[in-house]
Design a protein around this motif. Sequence first.
Motif, short mmCIF file in Angstrom:
data_model
loop_
_atom_site.label_atom_id
_atom_site.label_comp_id
_atom_site.label_asym_id
_atom_site.label_seq_id
_atom_site.Cartn_x
_atom_site.Cartn_y
_atom_site.Cartn_z
N ALA A 45 -103.50 86.12 -9.33
CA ALA A 45 -102.69 86.11 -8.11
C ALA A 45 -101.20 86.25 -8.43
O ALA A 45 -100.46 86.98 -7.76
N GLN A 46 -100.77 85.56 -9.47
CA GLN A 46 -99.36 85.62 -9.86
C GLN A 46 -99.01 86.99 -10.45
O GLN A 46 -97.92 87.51 -10.24
N ALA A 47 -99.97 87.59 -11.17
CA ALA A 47 -99.76 88.93 -11.72
C ALA A 47 -99.59 89.95 -10.60
O ALA A 47 -98.71 90.82 -10.66
N LEU A 48 -100.42 89.85 -9.56
CA LEU A 48 -100.33 90.78 -8.43
C LEU A 48 -99.00 90.60 -7.69
O LEU A 48 -98.37 91.58 -7.29
N ALA A 49 -98.59 89.34 -7.51
CA ALA A 49 -97.33 89.08 -6.81
C ALA A 49 -96.14 89.59 -7.62
O ALA A 49 -95.23 90.23 -7.08
N THR A 50 -96.14 89.34 -8.92
CA THR A 50 -95.05 89.81 -9.79
C THR A 50 -95.04 91.32 -9.87
O THR A 50 -93.97 91.95 -9.94
N ASN A 51 -96.22 91.92 -9.83
CA ASN A 51 -96.31 93.38 -9.86
C ASN A 51 -95.65 93.99 -8.62
O ASN A 51 -95.04 95.07 -8.70
N LYS A 52 -95.77 93.33 -7.48
CA LYS A 52 -95.12 93.83 -6.27
C LYS A 52 -93.59 93.81 -6.43
O LYS A 52 -92.89 94.70 -5.94
N VAL A 53 -93.08 92.78 -7.10
CA VAL A 53 -91.63 92.69 -7.31
C VAL A 53 -91.13 93.88 -8.12
O VAL A 53 -90.24 94.62 -7.70
N GLN A 54 -91.75 94.09 -9.30
CA GLN A 54 -91.25 95.15 -10.18
C GLN A 54 -91.55 96.54 -9.62
O GLN A 54 -90.76 97.46 -9.77
N GLY A 55 -92.68 96.67 -8.91
CA GLY A 55 -93.05 97.97 -8.35
C GLY A 55 -92.08 98.44 -7.28
O GLY A 55 -91.89 99.65 -7.11
N ALA A 56 -91.45 97.50 -6.56
CA ALA A 56 -90.51 97.87 -5.50
C ALA A 56 -89.31 98.62 -6.07
O ALA A 56 -88.78 99.55 -5.44
N PHE A 57 -88.87 98.26 -7.28
CA PHE A 57 -87.73 98.92 -7.90
C PHE A 57 -88.03 100.39 -8.20
O PHE A 57 -87.22 101.28 -7.91
N GLY A 58 -89.20 100.63 -8.78
CA GLY A 58 -89.57 102.00 -9.11
C GLY A 58 -89.78 102.85 -7.88
O GLY A 58 -89.33 104.00 -7.82
N ALA A 59 -90.48 102.30 -6.88
CA ALA A 59 -90.74 103.05 -5.65
C ALA A 59 -89.44 103.38 -4.93
O ALA A 59 -89.27 104.49 -4.40
N ALA A 196 -94.53 86.59 -1.66
CA ALA A 196 -93.43 85.70 -2.01
C ALA A 196 -93.62 84.31 -1.42
O ALA A 196 -93.17 83.31 -1.97
N MET A 197 -94.32 84.26 -0.28
CA MET A 197 -94.56 82.98 0.38
C MET A 197 -95.77 82.25 -0.19
O MET A 197 -95.80 81.02 -0.22
N VAL A 198 -96.77 83.02 -0.66
CA VAL A 198 -98.02 82.37 -1.07
C VAL A 198 -98.41 82.63 -2.54
O VAL A 198 -99.19 81.88 -3.11
N GLY A 199 -97.89 83.69 -3.13
CA GLY A 199 -98.36 84.09 -4.46
C GLY A 199 -97.49 83.68 -5.62
O GLY A 199 -97.84 83.89 -6.77
N GLN A 200 -96.32 83.12 -5.33
CA GLN A 200 -95.41 82.63 -6.35
C GLN A 200 -95.14 83.67 -7.45
O GLN A 200 -95.48 83.47 -8.62
N PRO A 201 -94.51 84.78 -7.11
CA PRO A 201 -94.18 85.77 -8.15
C PRO A 201 -93.15 85.22 -9.13
O PRO A 201 -92.32 84.38 -8.76
N LEU A 202 -93.19 85.68 -10.35
CA LEU A 202 -92.18 85.32 -11.34
C LEU A 202 -91.03 86.32 -11.18
O LEU A 202 -91.07 87.44 -11.70
N TRP A 203 -89.99 85.91 -10.48
CA TRP A 203 -88.92 86.82 -10.09
C TRP A 203 -88.18 87.37 -11.30
O TRP A 203 -87.83 88.57 -11.32
#
Length: 252
Positions: A45-59, A196-203
């Motif tokens: 779950a944390q990997a998926l959330a963190t992936n969304k963070v970094q993926g936004a930069f590339g997109a 960000a509300m439920v998955g606790q990404p590693l910012w």
Amino acid sequence: MFELTVEIALLLVAAGFAAGFVDAIAGGGGLITVPVLMLVGMPPAQALATNKVQGAFGAATAAVSYAARGQVDLKSQWKSALLAGLGGLAGAGLVSHLPTDALRVVLPVILIGIAVFFALKPGLNDLDRIRRMGAGLFAATVVPLIGFYDGLVGPGAGSFYMMAFVTLAGYGVLKATAHTKLLNLFSNLGGLAMFAMVGQPLWLVGIMMGGAQIIGAAIGARLALRIGSRLIKPLLVVTSTLLALRLIWQLI
């Protein structure tokens, strides 16, 4: 247990760069980053959330690069982008409430079908073709549906956007890629808002990888703009096939 060491940081940065490059051209960057994030010890779950963070930069980098070269009219696409974002938000919000097992079984078949389509369909180039669905209907139905899938499951969303733009909206391959990056960005941001509300990404990790994503995406978008469908089509076929094989491997 995840612990950020120098070696792991270098591995994650390299994964972010490679994913940004591939994703800017054909999608499928998550094929690289999600397994690497889990490999270094992050819970799924944390990997998926963190992936969304970094993926936004590339997109975002890819979307801006394509828009700057006139491949996307941002003024006419903002409603579609908003609907993609709302779809991603809704999908991510229902991750724990909807069964996705059946979808994961069907998904590899769909992805292989997409790969075969782009590999064998004659006449797929950078020229626009006949539109089979009105712009308003496409934005109101297809866009939020794929955005919802992006938030709910994720892998393959870029391929689905591409397929829809080419077959239904009548876009050429390069134009379809450019619009895919814009909508992928917003469905990604919608999913990120919920995670960000439920998955606790590693910012910190996400932002660090995001910096590498920016460089990779800028290079990838520049190559795609220069070479067009001759680069995009084969890479799309490869990434869709690899994603299908990875999903099949997870089911075995």
